[in-house]
Every structure is written in C-alpha cells, then in structure tokens.
Design an enzyme around this catalytic site. Structure first.
Site, short mmCIF file in Angstrom:
data_model
loop_
_atom_site.label_atom_id
_atom_site.label_comp_id
_atom_site.label_asym_id
_atom_site.label_seq_id
_atom_site.Cartn_x
_atom_site.Cartn_y
_atom_site.Cartn_z
N THR A 66 -1.51 -102.51 -41.05
CA THR A 66 -2.73 -102.00 -41.66
C THR A 66 -2.41 -100.96 -42.74
O THR A 66 -1.29 -100.52 -42.83
CB THR A 66 -3.49 -101.36 -40.47
OG1 THR A 66 -3.83 -102.39 -39.58
CG2 THR A 66 -4.67 -100.57 -40.84
N GLY B 84 -10.35 -105.52 -34.31
CA GLY B 84 -9.32 -104.64 -33.78
C GLY B 84 -9.82 -103.21 -33.72
O GLY B 84 -11.03 -102.95 -33.64
N ASP B 85 -8.89 -102.29 -33.75
CA ASP B 85 -9.23 -100.86 -33.69
C ASP B 85 -9.78 -100.35 -35.01
O ASP B 85 -10.53 -99.36 -35.04
CB ASP B 85 -7.98 -100.04 -33.34
CG ASP B 85 -6.88 -100.26 -34.37
OD1 ASP B 85 -6.45 -101.42 -34.54
OD2 ASP B 85 -6.49 -99.29 -35.04
N THR C 242 -2.44 -97.35 -36.81
CA THR C 242 -1.99 -98.71 -37.09
C THR C 242 -1.18 -99.22 -35.90
O THR C 242 -0.61 -98.42 -35.16
CB THR C 242 -1.14 -98.77 -38.38
OG1 THR C 242 -0.46 -100.04 -38.44
CG2 THR C 242 -0.09 -97.67 -38.43
N GLY D 291 -4.01 -103.39 -32.17
CA GLY D 291 -5.35 -102.82 -32.09
C GLY D 291 -5.91 -102.72 -30.68
O GLY D 291 -6.60 -101.76 -30.34
N1 ASP Z 1 -4.31 -102.20 -35.99
C1 ASP Z 1 -4.50 -103.44 -36.67
C2 ASP Z 1 -5.33 -104.35 -35.81
O1 ASP Z 1 -5.03 -104.48 -34.63
C3 ASP Z 1 -3.25 -104.14 -37.08
C4 ASP Z 1 -2.10 -103.29 -37.55
O2 ASP Z 1 -2.21 -102.09 -37.72
O3 ASP Z 1 -1.02 -103.88 -37.77
O4 ASP Z 1 -6.21 -104.98 -36.31
#
Ligand code: ASP
Length: 279
Positions: A149, A179-180, A200, A203
């Site tokens: 992210t 996701g988060d 990041t 998530g």
């Molecule tokens: N946190 C992000 C998600 O799960 C992905 C990432 O940070 O790589 O959507």
C-alpha cells in the site's frame, strides 16, 4: 514534516527496491512543497498519496494489484486531527481514490462509501473516472505478490496533523474484499494532540489489531514514536499477519517499524532534511 511509505512486504526476487524509495522521495517532496508554502497537513498528505497513486510502481491507483477476477479494486482513507474522516472501498476506475475519500469527508455526512454508490458520488462530484482496464498494468498482470500500500502522515506549521492511505489491496483477493485501508482506526488514524498513523501489510491482521488507533492512543500518552511503532507491529503476528506503520506525534517526531523484509519510505523534516530507505 511529512513521512511517506510505499508499502511493507517481502523483497521480490530479482526486483530492485531502489525505484520504490525514489518514488517515495518524490511523493514526500510533493507533500513537503505544500507544507513549505504554508499549506495544510491535509493538502500535503493528499498531494503525496496522489503522486504515489499515479506512479505505476506502487500498489495504489494505477498499478494496483489484481483481484481474483483480474480487476483493480481500490480502497483509500484520509483523516485529520480534528476527527474529520473519509474513505472509499472497492472502487473501480477511480484514478485517484484518495481524492474521492477526501470528498466523502468534506461533502457528505458519511465516513465510508463503497462500490457503485461511491462511483455515483464520484460522478456527481466530477471526479476523474477512467476505464478500469487502464489502471491494470502489465507489471500487475504478471505478478502475484503484493508489493504494498501507500500512505503519508504530516504535521503542518500550525501543528495540524493528517494521515492518508491508499491501496489496491492484496493480490488475488476476493472481489468485494475490503482491507484495513478504508477502515478508520485500522489503516489510517489521526487525533490532534496525539498523532497520525498510516499502516500497510496484511489487512486482515491490521483490522483485528485496530492498528493505527492502538498506536495513536499510545502517542496520546506521550510514548516515544519509534517505540510505539515497534510495539504496534508486534501486534500483527498474533493476528495472523505482518506489516508496517509510519507515525508522527503531536510534536512532529516520526516513528516507523515493519516486520516484513522491507518497507520503502521517505521522510522530510521541517528544515527540508531528507531521509529515505527500504530496509
Ligand atoms: N494493507 C493492504 C490491504 O490489506 C495491503 C498492503 O498494505 O500491502 O489491503
């Protein structure tokens, strides 16, 4: 100050991480230019995240990873220290999801809009919409691993804080998965007098840890930002994941940590001193 990340993850064999660091530095410079002109922390984090969304190297906006159907579905959120917040989830064909998240914050009485309703709102607001296929890059098509992210936190001259985060999510996610990143308190959180944070990583683990809220609460208690960041990422393995976080406290002190192999990032202090890296 402005602090930017380009995602936490493991090193992809054969891939040079330095272009990610340069991309973070360019985005941080875009944010720092806003701050040095007297602009707000909110404008600075949006400028930085837009730069990363437009850079196809990063998993946000153009260049996002693909879901199981081979489509790009983006999530993004933004929050200020005054507890204004906006977010979008699972949007397709929105060139800069973070701009749409800001509009949700500023033009609606809601915090989170998803999917078709978010697109209808985007059309009403005259937000740039593109053919969803144009956001799918060859790089994303040929890759399975999620490169992470993007996000930014900033403190402006008046001491205001903001955080913003944007992502294509995790590679081969189920269509409709959030996701988060669009969830306040998980991927993004800010509270005046305490700090701002952007996360990041996996998530689902970040959601179960309510990671950014957890970290900002500790900053409110006066804890050191570096120690807070380290303690925050230690939450993730027991929730089944790994990841990283960047922080700024109310005094403008930065913190970061990750328990993946790398997290590309760049930091520019109020005097313009730059610091960037990935390991
Ligand atoms: N946190 C992000 C998600 O799960 C992905 C990432 O940070 O790589 O959507």
């Amino acid at each position: 100050m402005i602090f930017v990340h380009g995602g936490a993850g493991d090193l992809v064999p054969g891939e040079d991480p330095r272009p990610h660091v340069s991309g973070c530095l360019s985005a941080a410079r875009a944010g720092a230019a806003v701050l040095s002109a007297g602009g707000s922390a909110l404008d600075a984090v949006i400028a930085a995240v837009v730069a990363l969304e437009d850079d196809p190297l990063f998993n946000a906006g153009t260049g996002s990873v693909l879901n199981l159907d081979g489509d790009v579905e983006c999530d993004a959120s933004v929050m200020t220290g005054e507890l204004q917040a906006g977010a979008v989830g699972a949007v397709r064909g929105v060139k800069n999801p973070i701009r749409l998240a800001r509009l949700v914050m500023e033009k609606t009485r809601h915090v989170l809009l998803v999917a078709d309703g978010a697109l209808r709102f985007a059309r009403e607001q005259g937000v740039a919409l593109v053919d969803p296929a144009s956001m799918v890059t060859d790089r994303a098509r040929s890759r399975w691993a999620s490169p992470g992210t993007v996000g930014a936190v900033a403190r402006d001259r008046r001491g205001h804080l903001a955080a913003a985060t944007s992502t294509g999510g995790t590679s081969r996610k189920l269509p409709g998965r959030l996701g988060d990143t669009p969830l306040i308190g998980c991927g993004t959180y800010t509270h005046a007098g305490a700090g701002a944070a952007s996360a990041t990583g996996i998530g689902e683990a970040i959601i179960k840890s309510t990671l950014t809220r957890w970290a900002v609460d500790r900053l409110a208690g006066g804890q050191d930002p570096m120690e807070t960041a380290r303690a925050a990422v230690e939450q993730l393995p027991r929730a089944g994941g790994t990841g990283g976080i960047i922080l700024v406290d109310a005094a403008g002190r930065p913190g970061f940590a990750f328990n993946t192999q790398r997290m590309s990032r760049a930091y520019i202090d109020p005097q313009g001193v730059e610091n960037a890296g990935f390991d």
